[in-house]
Design an enzyme around this catalytic site. Structure first.
Site, short mmCIF file in Angstrom:
data_model
loop_
_atom_site.label_atom_id
_atom_site.label_comp_id
_atom_site.label_asym_id
_atom_site.label_seq_id
_atom_site.Cartn_x
_atom_site.Cartn_y
_atom_site.Cartn_z
N SER A 88 0.77 -1.19 -0.06
CA SER A 88 -0.01 -0.10 0.12
C SER A 88 0.68 1.27 0.00
CB SER A 88 -0.97 -0.16 1.17
OG SER A 88 0.05 0.19 2.32
N LYS A 89 0.13 2.10 -0.48
CA LYS A 89 1.13 3.58 -0.48
C LYS A 89 1.44 4.16 0.76
CE LYS A 89 -2.80 6.05 -2.09
NZ LYS A 89 -3.78 6.09 -3.28
N ARG A 90 1.02 3.66 1.70
CA ARG A 90 1.34 4.23 2.93
C ARG A 90 2.67 3.72 3.22
NH1 ARG A 90 -2.07 6.07 7.12
NH2 ARG A 90 -4.11 6.67 6.29
N ASN B 99 4.71 1.89 0.81
CA ASN B 99 5.65 1.81 -0.49
C ASN B 99 5.20 2.54 -1.25
OD1 ASN B 99 8.01 0.05 -0.83
ND2 ASN B 99 6.81 -1.77 -0.19
N ARG C 116 7.17 10.82 3.49
CA ARG C 116 7.22 9.39 4.54
C ARG C 116 8.13 9.32 5.40
NH1 ARG C 116 4.28 5.96 0.78
NH2 ARG C 116 6.33 5.87 -0.25
#
Ligand code: GLU
Length: 500
Positions: free
Chosen positions: A260-262, A264, A482
């Site tokens: 998931s973009k959270r 990766n 991030r």
């Protein structure tokens, strides 16, 4: 009307992405496996755009899917842009077909009109939650007289069309990778097939199109396994021959959670922007869930096609490990000859479209031409170091607790996906969105903007913030933010220290 499917003929396979958001790594992954299977057997690989969710689908996102797949060399034989004998290949252009097919189901009694209002369904859901019982539609409209229901619909009363799922028995299918999978019919909802606005749902459109496009093998992600019994019931209701099903494992983050973009970057464009070689990326995806045998991990697309067999595909959740990808990429860069590497640098790192915005931003800020490269260095590459300029940025938020800062940054990162102004990631839209975001989160523009400036470049002195963000680009910005959030979260809580 009848489709060309015949088990003896060459396979016809498809991917059917919905054009929402950025082109997802998962779409490329499914594309690769469908492509490899089709090419191995001299079949056809079809690209169908499932854009029946009109609120979320965008033409830009469709173009991005084309671009991402082409970059990887995963070419399709039939699709919206290249045409083919079973078009149109965009579901929004096939509405009359779905209307026709749903009418057949209504007439044969496999489907029925349902007039339940949103309020009634919400109430039903509430009761089911309270009773901790079975969820799903309770069959309220199942026994309406079809003629009366038709008359009501024709008189303009809003309704949906639902699939009549048997109460008893079970529905099963054989998955080519997983064996027989069974579902009790009692657990399957009377699925909506046609919405009140005349648009089909995924289930109806997907089955109708797979049939009409002569799809022989449905190769897709495991998240669709629970939809498959509904599709099987539809094939049975229509009296159509079923394709074979293969559900590949869902890509996972190294910690085992769903990719998931959270955690990766999941946009294919991120990998392109960061300078992964397309052939390396394809090879890396090929190692996820497919094994060449003899521990061979490095292979070309052509070699994968040549060797492709289902026995070599494993459905266990394949891990998308960015460290491994980076190692593959470093090896492949080393193997390029100097001329070829130079050509790739020009193409990927220094193309005119990428440099021009930097030229514009730099013009008033450099004294000698040679200052250009150090000035724009922060726009290239991956992680940046926040340590040197952090104390300056921290001063701006010294009254806030660390958690507040982290939450505000996380919120900004989440919201840029949702806010239409921020989606295109241009300076104007980002500024409008970010100013509103400040109001909503109680952060001052001076506070948030300072944090974003440092997060995006690792520096406190940059060209104007929103131009900077635009140049850094959405994917790189996400990645850096991030990293910055992790950096801030790792600092001692300064506000708490103050209070002591
Ligand atoms: N539209 C679905 C998707 O977005 C297609 C799933 C399928 O392959 O059936 O992936």
């Amino acid at each position: 009307m009848s489709a060309p499917s015949d088990s003896n003929s060459a396979p016809r396979v498809r991917i059917a992405p919905s054009p929402t958001g950025d082109p997802h790594v998962g779409t490329a992954y499914m594309g690769l496996f469908n492509y490899a299977f089709a090419r191995r057997h001299g079949g056809k690989f079809i690209l169908r755009i499932e854009d029946t969710d009109q609120a979320r689908s965008t033409p830009g996102s469709e173009q991005a899917i084309f671009e991402a797949l082409r970059w990887l060399g995963i070419e399709w034989d039939e699709g919206p842009d290249v045409g083919g004998p079973f078009g149109p290949y965009r579901q929004s252009e096939r509405l009359p077909t779905y209307a026709l097919e749903v009418e057949r189901l209504l007439q044969s009694g496999h489907a029925y009109r349902c007039f339940c209002t949103r309020e009634r369904l919400a109430e039903l859901r509430k009761q089911q939650v309270e009773a901790k019982g079975k969820f799903g539609y309770d069959g309220h409209c199942r026994s309406l007289d079809p003629e009366t229901a038709k008359a009501r619909a024709e008189a303009g009363e809003a309704c949906v069309v639902r699939l009549r799922v048997p109460d008893e028995g079970e529905t099963l299918f054989v998955d080519g990778l997983r064996g027989t999978i069974r579902f009790a019919n009692a657990e399957i909802d009377d699925q909506v097939l046609m919405k009140s606005d005349g648009f089909p749902t995924y289930h109806l459109a997907n089955v109708v199109d797979d049939h009409r496009m002569g799809i022989t093998h449905v190769i897709r992600g495991e998240e669709w396994i629970t939809s498959t019994p509904k599709h099987v019931l539809l094939y049975q209701a229509f009296g159509w021959k079923m394709p074979e099903f293969f559900h590949l494992g869902l890509l996972r983050n190294p910690d085992g959670t769903k990719l998931s973009k959270r955690k990766n970057p999941v946009s294919v464009f991120y990998y392109r922007e960061m300078g992964y070689l397309p052939e390396t990326f394809v090879n890396f995806m090929g190692t996820l869930g497919f094994s060449m045998g003899d521990d061979v991990e490095r292979f070309t697309l052509a070699e994968m096609v040549e060797a492709f067999e289902w026995e070599k595909v494993h459905p266990g959740g394949p891990v998308f490990d960015p460290v491994k990808l980076a190692a593959f990429n470093a090896d492949d860069i080393r193997d390029l000859d100097d001329e070829e590497l130079y050509r790739r640098l020009l193409e990927r790192v220094l193309p005119r479209e990428r440099l021009m915005p930097m030229v514009r931003q730099t013009k008033e800020r450099i004294k000698r031409l040679d200052d250009f490269v150090p000035y724009v260095a922060c726009f290239f590459g991956g992680e940046v170091d926040y340590r040197a300029d952090w104390p300056k940025a921290q001063k701006k938020v010294k009254k806030r607790a660390r958690k507040e800062v982290v939450d505000a940054l996380k919120g900004w990162l989440d919201e840029i996906e949702r806010d239409p102004r921020a989606r295109a990631f241009d300076a104007e839209g980002l500024e409008a969105f970010s100013r509103d975001y400040c109001e909503a989160s109680g952060f001052k523009a001076g506070e948030l903007f300072t944090l974003l400036r440092l997060a995006s470049t690792g520096r406190m002195a940059t060209p104007p913030l929103f131009d900077t963000l635009e140049i850094v680009g959405k994917d790189r910005m996400r990645e850096r933010l991030r990293g910055f959030i992790a950096f801030v979260a790792g600092q001692p809580d300064w506000a708490a220290a103050d209070k002591k």
